[in-house]
Design a protein around this motif. Structure first.
Motif, PDB file in Angstrom:
ATOM      1  N   ALA A 231     -11.303   3.241   3.920  1.00 34.86           N
ATOM      2  CA  ALA A 231     -10.057   2.895   3.128  1.00 34.86           C
ATOM      3  C   ALA A 231     -10.272   1.334   2.550  1.00 34.86           C
ATOM      4  N   LEU A 232     -11.049   0.598   3.190  1.00 31.99           N
ATOM      5  CA  LEU A 232     -11.587  -0.864   2.943  1.00 31.99           C
ATOM      6  C   LEU A 232     -12.408  -0.607   1.458  1.00 31.99           C
ATOM      7  N   ILE A 233     -13.404   0.421   2.094  1.00 32.62           N
ATOM      8  CA  ILE A 233     -14.280   0.536   0.860  1.00 32.62           C
ATOM      9  C   ILE A 233     -13.712   1.150  -0.314  1.00 32.62           C
ATOM     10  N   ALA A 234     -12.723   2.061  -0.311  1.00 34.32           N
ATOM     11  CA  ALA A 234     -12.131   2.716  -1.265  1.00 34.32           C
ATOM     12  C   ALA A 234     -11.334   1.736  -2.142  1.00 34.32           C
ATOM     13  N   ASN A 235     -10.880   0.774  -1.526  1.00 38.37           N
ATOM     14  CA  ASN A 235      -9.904  -0.455  -2.137  1.00 38.37           C
ATOM     15  C   ASN A 235     -10.716  -1.465  -2.685  1.00 38.37           C
ATOM     16  N   GLY A 236     -12.020  -1.214  -2.911  1.00 38.95           N
ATOM     17  CA  GLY A 236     -12.823  -2.370  -3.588  1.00 38.95           C
ATOM     18  C   GLY A 236     -13.697  -3.152  -2.370  1.00 38.95           C
ATOM     19  N   GLY A 237     -13.229  -3.307  -1.166  1.00 38.88           N
ATOM     20  CA  GLY A 237     -14.065  -3.924  -0.193  1.00 38.88           C
ATOM     21  C   GLY A 237     -13.930  -5.694  -0.128  1.00 38.88           C
ATOM     22  N   ARG A 238     -13.035  -6.041  -1.227  1.00 38.78           N
ATOM     23  CA  ARG A 238     -13.047  -7.412  -1.166  1.00 38.78           C
ATOM     24  C   ARG A 238     -11.444  -7.856  -1.192  1.00 38.78           C
ATOM     25  N   GLU A 239     -11.026  -8.606  -0.432  1.00 38.52           N
ATOM     26  CA  GLU A 239      -9.658  -9.268  -0.295  1.00 38.52           C
ATOM     27  C   GLU A 239      -8.564  -8.154  -0.633  1.00 38.52           C
ATOM     28  N   VAL A 240      -8.950  -7.226   0.405  1.00 36.13           N
ATOM     29  CA  VAL A 240      -7.866  -5.918   0.318  1.00 36.13           C
ATOM     30  C   VAL A 240      -6.685  -6.339   1.550  1.00 36.13           C
ATOM     31  N   SER A 241      -5.486  -6.093   1.135  1.00 41.05           N
ATOM     32  CA  SER A 241      -4.278  -6.687   1.693  1.00 41.05           C
ATOM     33  C   SER A 241      -4.202  -5.811   2.927  1.00 41.05           C
ATOM     34  N   LEU A 242      -3.733  -6.556   4.184  1.00 37.59           N
ATOM     35  CA  LEU A 242      -3.415  -5.672   5.363  1.00 37.59           C
ATOM     36  C   LEU A 242      -2.255  -4.725   5.185  1.00 37.59           C
ATOM     37  N   PRO A 243      -1.097  -4.999   4.296  1.00 34.65           N
ATOM     38  CA  PRO A 243      -0.117  -3.942   4.048  1.00 34.65           C
ATOM     39  C   PRO A 243      -0.653  -2.964   3.532  1.00 34.65           C
ATOM     40  N   LEU A 244      -1.688  -2.911   2.402  1.00 36.62           N
ATOM     41  CA  LEU A 244      -1.900  -1.798   1.814  1.00 36.62           C
ATOM     42  C   LEU A 244      -2.873  -0.962   2.537  1.00 36.62           C
ATOM     43  N   LEU A 245      -3.651  -1.279   3.393  1.00 35.74           N
ATOM     44  CA  LEU A 245      -4.618  -0.616   4.576  1.00 35.74           C
ATOM     45  C   LEU A 245      -3.585  -0.156   5.413  1.00 35.74           C
ATOM     46  N   ILE A 246      -2.714  -0.915   5.821  1.00 33.17           N
ATOM     47  CA  ILE A 246      -1.582  -0.168   6.705  1.00 33.17           C
ATOM     48  C   ILE A 246      -1.029   1.036   6.202  1.00 33.17           C
ATOM     49  N   ARG A 247      -0.495   1.141   4.867  1.00 32.20           N
ATOM     50  CA  ARG A 247       0.025   2.220   4.203  1.00 32.20           C
ATOM     51  C   ARG A 247      -0.999   3.216   4.075  1.00 32.20           C
ATOM     52  N   ASN A 248      -2.163   2.848   3.654  1.00 33.58           N
ATOM     53  CA  ASN A 248      -3.135   4.002   3.534  1.00 33.58           C
ATOM     54  C   ASN A 248      -3.377   4.906   4.760  1.00 33.58           C
ATOM     55  N   LEU A 249      -3.402   4.089   6.188  1.00 38.84           N
ATOM     56  CA  LEU A 249      -3.931   4.710   7.523  1.00 38.84           C
ATOM     57  C   LEU A 249      -2.738   5.323   8.040  1.00 38.84           C
ATOM     58  N   TRP A 250      -1.466   4.849   7.850  1.00 41.62           N
ATOM     59  CA  TRP A 250      -0.200   5.332   8.370  1.00 41.62           C
ATOM     60  C   TRP A 250       0.794   5.477   7.549  1.00 41.62           C
ATOM     61  N   PRO A 251       0.907   6.193   6.687  1.00 37.26           N
ATOM     62  CA  PRO A 251       1.666   6.507   5.414  1.00 37.26           C
ATOM     63  C   PRO A 251       3.321   6.748   5.847  1.00 37.26           C
ATOM     64  N   ASP A 252       3.311   7.382   7.062  1.00 36.66           N
ATOM     65  CA  ASP A 252       4.436   8.187   7.547  1.00 36.66           C
ATOM     66  C   ASP A 252       4.929   7.011   8.765  1.00 36.66           C
ATOM     67  N   GLU A 253       4.506   6.139   9.014  1.00 38.48           N
ATOM     68  CA  GLU A 253       4.871   5.240  10.321  1.00 38.48           C
ATOM     69  C   GLU A 253       5.402   3.946   9.600  1.00 38.48           C
ATOM     70  N   ASP A 254       6.487   3.543  10.251  1.00 36.49           N
ATOM     71  CA  ASP A 254       7.209   2.234   9.745  1.00 36.49           C
ATOM     72  C   ASP A 254       8.074   1.765  11.032  1.00 36.49           C
ATOM     73  N   GLY A 255       7.331   0.630  11.541  1.00 30.02           N
ATOM     74  CA  GLY A 255       7.827   0.157  12.763  1.00 30.02           C
ATOM     75  C   GLY A 255       7.319  -1.250  12.790  1.00 30.02           C
ATOM     76  N   GLY A 256       7.816  -1.939  13.797  1.00 26.54           N
ATOM     77  CA  GLY A 256       7.346  -3.563  13.957  1.00 26.54           C
ATOM     78  C   GLY A 256       6.046  -3.641  14.831  1.00 26.54           C
ATOM     79  N   ASP A 257       5.704  -2.570  15.169  1.00 29.17           N
ATOM     80  CA  ASP A 257       4.481  -2.641  15.763  1.00 29.17           C
ATOM     81  C   ASP A 257       2.963  -2.393  15.037  1.00 29.17           C
TER      82      ASP A 257
END
Length: 468
Positions: A231-257
């Motif tokens: 996902a880091l590579i697919a999103n350009g590999g440079r200054e990729v935000s954590l929220p974007l990567l979290i949405r990519n990897l866990w699209p159906d999850e939504d929690g404080g942890d």
């Protein structure tokens, strides 16, 4: 040279002189040692280069020794005649005589002198530059090379790249790179041979190599950690935000942890990739360090970019360089981005973009060969592309047109048949009118070439090509 073989297979840029240096740090790119500035009475210009080279090599204060060593070596190795006299061929000079002439100098000065000259001549006199590299990087000076880089880091990057490309002391050069870590070459073609700490393959297959060895892990495959890298590579590999990567990897999850889950996944990925700090985290954003990590998809984009952006070059050397990069890009593209790793939305978006770029490159390079009337080369380009993507009808059509130009009408019909069958079986479609018109033109041409009363060669096997 056939494309199949290719597919299988400036001025001296030195730092600015230290304060007080006379002249400018200009290169000696005359292509002729007898035209070097110090021979023609411009010692200030030459000495400025010596100051810059010695300073970049951490040998400030030894400029005079280096300058004298260079001049002594040149005059012994290939005594210059009148201005403009060509440099003797590399096999016409005496290495032993030249090295003997500078034996009184420190070995460090000898190595710096050889590398300085190799860098100055690497473009205009590549054979001579390679000979100098073999002398400098050989066993004789191995102890001296192990201590520190014997030249400015950018120059050493250029020279190491040349050595790797030309097969000059390859294993020693790779060991020196791993020891000193000069900056990787900015040229995408040169970077292909560089011994990167981490190499990541995503085109056609997914593989991560650390120090040229595949990732090793015991027990269960760290799937989520590897998905984070993808996902880091697919999103350009440079200054990729954590929220974007979290949405990519866990699209159906939504929690404080989720932040803790992400941090644990990142920790596992870093542990997998060994001691080299390849993944950087700053201000809540991730970056793959481009000085430590090579990615085939990114190399493909850089190699193809210049060719796609350029008009038909008027300079022959520039044209050869663009073609070299385009062919290197085609070699890299052995399949679509993460084609066997699933169809997540973030994968598909990047896959479609890079696939589109690949097809543009194929059409542009094939079209360039067609314009030059090099139909065999264009055919190989299109055939190679169809091995990667066998459902792009436009490639079949261009391949048919190339065979048609060579009068190979039976090949036109065979290509048409393959196109028709694959489109029908996989997509449930028939070839377009444009493709059919190419086939019909070959049918008519074949009939005109057939003697009266004879059976056309393309109908000689009913049920094979006759009903295409």
């Amino acid at each position: 040279m056939r494309v199949r073989k290719l597919l299988a297979g400036d001025e001296l840029d030195v730092p600015a002189p230290v304060p007080g240096a006379v002249g400018t740090a200009t290169a000696f790119q005359d292509g002729n040692l007898s035209q070097l500035a110090f021979v023609h009475g411009d010692p200030a210009r030459f000495n400025a280069c010596m100051v810059a080279w010695a300073g970049g090599a951490g040998a400030r204060g030894r400029e005079a020794e280096l300058s004298l060593c260079v001049q002594t070596f040149v005059r012994s190795w290939a005594v210059p005649g009148e201005a403009g006299e060509p440099l003797p061929a590399a096999d016409q000079v005496s290495d032993t005589r030249a090295l003997g002439s500078v034996a009184t100098f420190a070995e460090e000065a000898q190595v710096m002198a050889l590398l300085f000259l190799a860098d100055a001549l690497r473009e205009r006199q590549p054979a001579v530059a390679q000979r100098l590299l073999r002398l400098a990087l050989g066993e004789r000076f191995a102890p001296c090379l192990s201590h520190k880089l014997p030249g400015p880091a950018p120059a050493m990057t250029r020279l190491f790249s040349l050595a790797l490309e030309e097969g000059v002391e390859v294993e020693r050069v790779k060991a020196l790179i791993r020891q000193h870590w000069p900056p990787p070459p900015p040229d995408a073609a040169e970077s292909l041979n560089w011994p990167w700490p981490v190499r990541i393959h995503t085109l056609g297959r997914f593989a991560v190599l650390c120090d040229n060895a595949p990732l090793a892990f015991s027990g269960k495959s760290p799937r989520k950690a590897l998905e984070l890298l993808q996902a880091l590579i697919a999103n350009g590999g440079r200054e990729v935000s954590l929220p974007l990567l979290i949405r990519n990897l866990w699209p159906d999850e939504d929690g404080g942890d989720m932040k803790n889950l992400f941090d644990n996944t990142l920790h596992r990925l870093r542990k997998l990739m060994g001691p080299v700090e390849v993944i950087q985290v700053r201000n809540g954003k991730l970056t793959l360090d481009p000085s430590m990590c090579w990615v085939d998809a990114w190399a493909f984009q850089r190699l193809s970019g210049a060719f796609l952006a350029a008009d038909a070059p008027t300079d022959a050397a520039r044209g050869r360089a663009l073609q070299r990069d385009a062919l290197a890009a085609l070699r890299l593209y052995s399949g679509h981005f993460l084609q066997s790793e699933g169809d997540e939305p973030w994968v598909l978006a990047y896959r479609d973009r890079i696939k589109s770029r690949y097809l543009r490159l194929v059409r542009a390079l094939g079209g360039r060969f067609e314009q030059l009337g090099q139909w065999d080369l264009a055919i190989e380009i299109y055939e190679r592309a169809l091995e990667v993507d066998n459902l792009t009808e436009a490639l079949y059509r261009q391949l048919m047109l190339c065979h048609q130009q060579l009068g190979e009408h039976a090949e036109v019909l065979r290509v048409h048949r393959r196109c028709r069958e694959l489109l029908s079986i996989v997509l449930g479609l028939a070839p377009s009118e444009r493709t059919e018109s190419v086939r019909e033109a070959s049918v008519r041409a074949s009939r005109r070439l057939t003697a009266p009363g004879a059976v056309p060669f393309f109908e000689s096997s009913p049920g094979d090509l006759g009903d295409c």
